[in-house]
Motif scaffolding. Structure first.
Motif, short mmCIF file in Angstrom:
data_model
loop_
_atom_site.label_atom_id
_atom_site.label_comp_id
_atom_site.label_asym_id
_atom_site.label_seq_id
_atom_site.Cartn_x
_atom_site.Cartn_y
_atom_site.Cartn_z
N LEU A 44 -6.07 -16.39 0.45
CA LEU A 44 -4.97 -15.45 0.36
C LEU A 44 -5.29 -14.17 1.12
O LEU A 44 -4.41 -13.60 1.79
CB LEU A 44 -4.67 -15.12 -1.11
N ALA A 45 -6.53 -13.70 1.03
CA ALA A 45 -6.93 -12.49 1.76
C ALA A 45 -6.72 -12.68 3.26
O ALA A 45 -6.27 -11.76 3.96
CB ALA A 45 -8.39 -12.17 1.46
N LYS A 46 -7.03 -13.86 3.78
CA LYS A 46 -6.83 -14.12 5.20
C LYS A 46 -5.35 -14.10 5.57
O LYS A 46 -4.98 -13.60 6.63
CB LYS A 46 -7.45 -15.47 5.57
N ARG A 47 -4.50 -14.62 4.69
CA ARG A 47 -3.06 -14.59 4.97
C ARG A 47 -2.53 -13.16 4.93
O ARG A 47 -1.68 -12.79 5.74
CB ARG A 47 -2.31 -15.46 3.95
N LYS A 48 -3.02 -12.36 4.00
CA LYS A 48 -2.59 -10.97 3.92
C LYS A 48 -3.05 -10.19 5.15
O LYS A 48 -2.34 -9.31 5.64
CB LYS A 48 -3.12 -10.31 2.65
N PHE A 49 -4.23 -10.52 5.65
CA PHE A 49 -4.72 -9.87 6.86
C PHE A 49 -3.82 -10.21 8.05
O PHE A 49 -3.51 -9.34 8.87
CB PHE A 49 -6.16 -10.30 7.14
N ASP A 50 -3.40 -11.45 8.14
CA ASP A 50 -2.52 -11.86 9.22
C ASP A 50 -1.20 -11.09 9.14
O ASP A 50 -0.66 -10.66 10.17
CB ASP A 50 -2.26 -13.36 9.14
N ALA A 51 -0.68 -10.87 7.94
CA ALA A 51 0.54 -10.09 7.77
C ALA A 51 0.30 -8.63 8.11
O ALA A 51 1.18 -7.96 8.67
CB ALA A 51 1.05 -10.22 6.34
N LEU A 91 -12.65 3.60 -6.97
CA LEU A 91 -13.24 3.79 -5.64
C LEU A 91 -12.17 4.14 -4.62
O LEU A 91 -12.35 5.04 -3.79
CB LEU A 91 -13.99 2.52 -5.21
N ALA A 92 -11.05 3.47 -4.67
CA ALA A 92 -9.97 3.73 -3.71
C ALA A 92 -9.34 5.10 -3.95
O ALA A 92 -9.18 5.89 -3.01
CB ALA A 92 -8.92 2.63 -3.81
N LEU A 93 -8.99 5.39 -5.18
CA LEU A 93 -8.27 6.63 -5.46
C LEU A 93 -9.15 7.87 -5.30
O LEU A 93 -8.70 8.89 -4.77
CB LEU A 93 -7.67 6.57 -6.86
N GLN A 94 -10.39 7.80 -5.72
CA GLN A 94 -11.27 8.97 -5.66
C GLN A 94 -11.85 9.21 -4.26
O GLN A 94 -12.44 10.25 -4.00
CB GLN A 94 -12.39 8.85 -6.69
N SER A 95 -11.67 8.26 -3.37
CA SER A 95 -12.08 8.47 -1.98
C SER A 95 -10.91 8.97 -1.13
O SER A 95 -11.09 9.24 0.06
CB SER A 95 -12.64 7.17 -1.39
N GLY A 96 -9.74 9.07 -1.75
CA GLY A 96 -8.56 9.56 -1.03
C GLY A 96 -7.70 8.47 -0.45
O GLY A 96 -6.76 8.75 0.30
N GLY A 97 -7.96 7.21 -0.81
CA GLY A 97 -7.22 6.09 -0.27
C GLY A 97 -6.11 5.61 -1.18
O GLY A 97 -5.48 6.40 -1.90
N ALA A 98 -5.86 4.31 -1.17
CA ALA A 98 -4.78 3.73 -1.96
C ALA A 98 -5.26 2.39 -2.53
O ALA A 98 -6.16 1.74 -1.98
CB ALA A 98 -3.52 3.54 -1.12
N TYR A 99 -4.63 2.00 -3.63
CA TYR A 99 -5.01 0.77 -4.34
C TYR A 99 -3.78 -0.08 -4.57
O TYR A 99 -2.71 0.43 -4.90
CB TYR A 99 -5.66 1.14 -5.68
N LEU A 100 -3.93 -1.40 -4.37
CA LEU A 100 -2.81 -2.31 -4.60
C LEU A 100 -3.35 -3.60 -5.21
O LEU A 100 -4.20 -4.26 -4.62
CB LEU A 100 -2.10 -2.62 -3.27
N PRO A 101 -2.88 -3.94 -6.42
CA PRO A 101 -3.31 -5.21 -7.00
C PRO A 101 -2.52 -6.37 -6.42
O PRO A 101 -1.42 -6.19 -5.87
CB PRO A 101 -2.99 -5.01 -8.50
N TYR A 102 -3.05 -7.57 -6.58
CA TYR A 102 -2.40 -8.78 -6.08
C TYR A 102 -1.02 -8.94 -6.70
O TYR A 102 -0.80 -8.67 -7.89
CB TYR A 102 -3.27 -9.98 -6.41
N SER A 103 -0.07 -9.36 -5.88
CA SER A 103 1.26 -9.67 -6.38
C SER A 103 1.83 -10.83 -5.57
O SER A 103 1.26 -11.23 -4.54
CB SER A 103 2.19 -8.44 -6.26
N LEU A 104 2.95 -11.36 -6.02
CA LEU A 104 3.59 -12.48 -5.34
C LEU A 104 4.54 -12.02 -4.24
O LEU A 104 5.17 -12.84 -3.58
CB LEU A 104 4.35 -13.34 -6.35
N LYS A 105 4.65 -10.72 -4.02
CA LYS A 105 5.54 -10.20 -2.99
C LYS A 105 4.98 -10.52 -1.61
O LYS A 105 3.78 -10.39 -1.37
CB LYS A 105 5.71 -8.69 -3.15
N HIS A 106 5.84 -10.89 -0.69
CA HIS A 106 5.40 -11.26 0.65
C HIS A 106 5.06 -10.04 1.50
O HIS A 106 4.23 -10.12 2.41
CB HIS A 106 6.49 -12.08 1.35
N ASN A 107 5.69 -8.91 1.22
CA ASN A 107 5.49 -7.71 2.06
C ASN A 107 4.72 -6.62 1.35
O ASN A 107 4.82 -5.45 1.71
CB ASN A 107 6.85 -7.18 2.52
#
Length: 323
Positions: free
Chosen positions: A109-116, A251-267
């Motif tokens: 799934l990570a590879k597919r998300k990278f392609d997107a 780690l994401a939020l305190q470094s100034g970045g963003a966090y997103l958990p896995y979901s079934l959404k395509h975009n």
């Protein structure tokens, strides 16, 4: 106007002896060919005279040579300025990334998300790393997305024998690859590993100006890790169930970045791409000077094709009826 390949114009000289043969006097042709062959060559099968057909063929050949020489019009120099964002994408390839709670696996799934992601993040140079208990480089920074797709889809996972997910290794590898950048961007595809304390990773990211964007793959329910012998078991023989670790969100939020958990959404990955672009100002590179050339080869090429069709066009003569 000038020619990009002027040396090809010398091929026009080859047409001279060919023209002499085509337009040679009939007496010379009789000496060169047997009577039977000459009769066939001189037999008229169309309303187009032989001399006109030969002239059209020669003119078409000459135009094709001119087209090969690439006539162009030079409109001068153009200054082009390009701006990019440098990004490192890290893939967690530890054993837990092969859990089946996400079909067909978390890593797939990570590879597919990278392609997107590549379709949503133009104007970016991307480098790719893989990590588990250690990190390694898959690709240096590049704008060749086709190559990145190939490398990621065929990523070597031999090091999955190394147990555990060490995010600090990914941070250190990112700092090395983006050395010299004031602000470094890192996007991680991971399930968070098994730890609950990420203070060391947060401190390292802050000290080295690494902004972490994290896509957390997996489910709260978890899944098992398939093996050739069945589901993976621990030393007591119990089936191992691996769950998504949401503690890595810090780690994401305190470094100034963003966090997103896995979901079934395509975009859903587009949200991380937008967050990254809003956080980083494109780095201005030096100006490149290119020449604005207008290609003209299409004109002699089109004319040559037209003349060739005229030369090959054959309209059979009407047969005379004898009383």
């Amino acid at each position: 106007m000038h020619f990009e390949q002027p040396h090809l114009l010398f091929l026009l000289i080859v047409l001279l002896p060919l023209a002499l043969l085509l337009f040679a006097p009939r007496k010379a042709a009789r000496n060169a060919f047997a009577p039977e062959v000459l009769k066939l060559l001189l037999q008229r099968t169309s309303t187009v005279p032989q001399w006109l057909r030969s002239a059209l063929l020669l003119a078409a050949a000459a135009l094709f040579i001119v087209a090969l020489a690439r006539p162009v019009v030079d409109h001068g120099e153009i200054k082009v300025q390009s701006s990019t964002i440098d990004l490192i994408v890290g893939f967690d390839i530890s054993r837990s990334m092969f859990a089946n709670d996400v079909y067909p696996s978390r890593l797939a799934l990570a590879k597919r998300k990278f392609d997107a992601l590549l379709g949503d993040i133009n104007g970016t140079r991307i480098g790719v790393i893989g990590f588990s208990a250690r990190a390694f480089m898959v690709s240096p920074l590049t704008e060749d997305f086709a190559t990145l797709r190939y490398l990621v889809s065929n990523m070597n996972t031999d090091s999955i024998s190394l147990r555990g997910t060490d995010l600090l290794q990914a941070l250190q590898q990112t700092d090395t690859l983006l050395e010299g950048s004031d602000k470094k961007a890192l996007l991680l595809f991971t399930d968070g590993g098994g730890g609950s304390d990420f203070d060391q990773e947060i401190a390292y990211a802050r000290a080295h100006n690494i902004v972490v964007f994290l896509y957390n793959i997996g489910t709260e329910k978890g899944g098992v890790i398939p093996t050739e012998q069945g589901a993976m078991t621990d030393k007591h023989g119990d089936i191992v169930v691996v769950r998504r670790n949401d503690d890595v969100k810090a780690l994401a939020l305190q470094s100034g970045g963003a966090y997103l958990p896995y979901s079934l959404k395509h975009n859903d990955i587009k949200a991380l791409a937008d967050a990254l672009k809003s956080c980083f100002t494109p780095r201005r590179e030096k100006s490149d000077v290119i020449r604005d050339l207008q290609e003209l080869f299409v004109w002699p090429l089109s004319a040559g094709v037209l003349l060739l069709l005229m030369a090959l066009y054959s309209l059979p003569q009407r047969r005379r009826r004898h009383a």
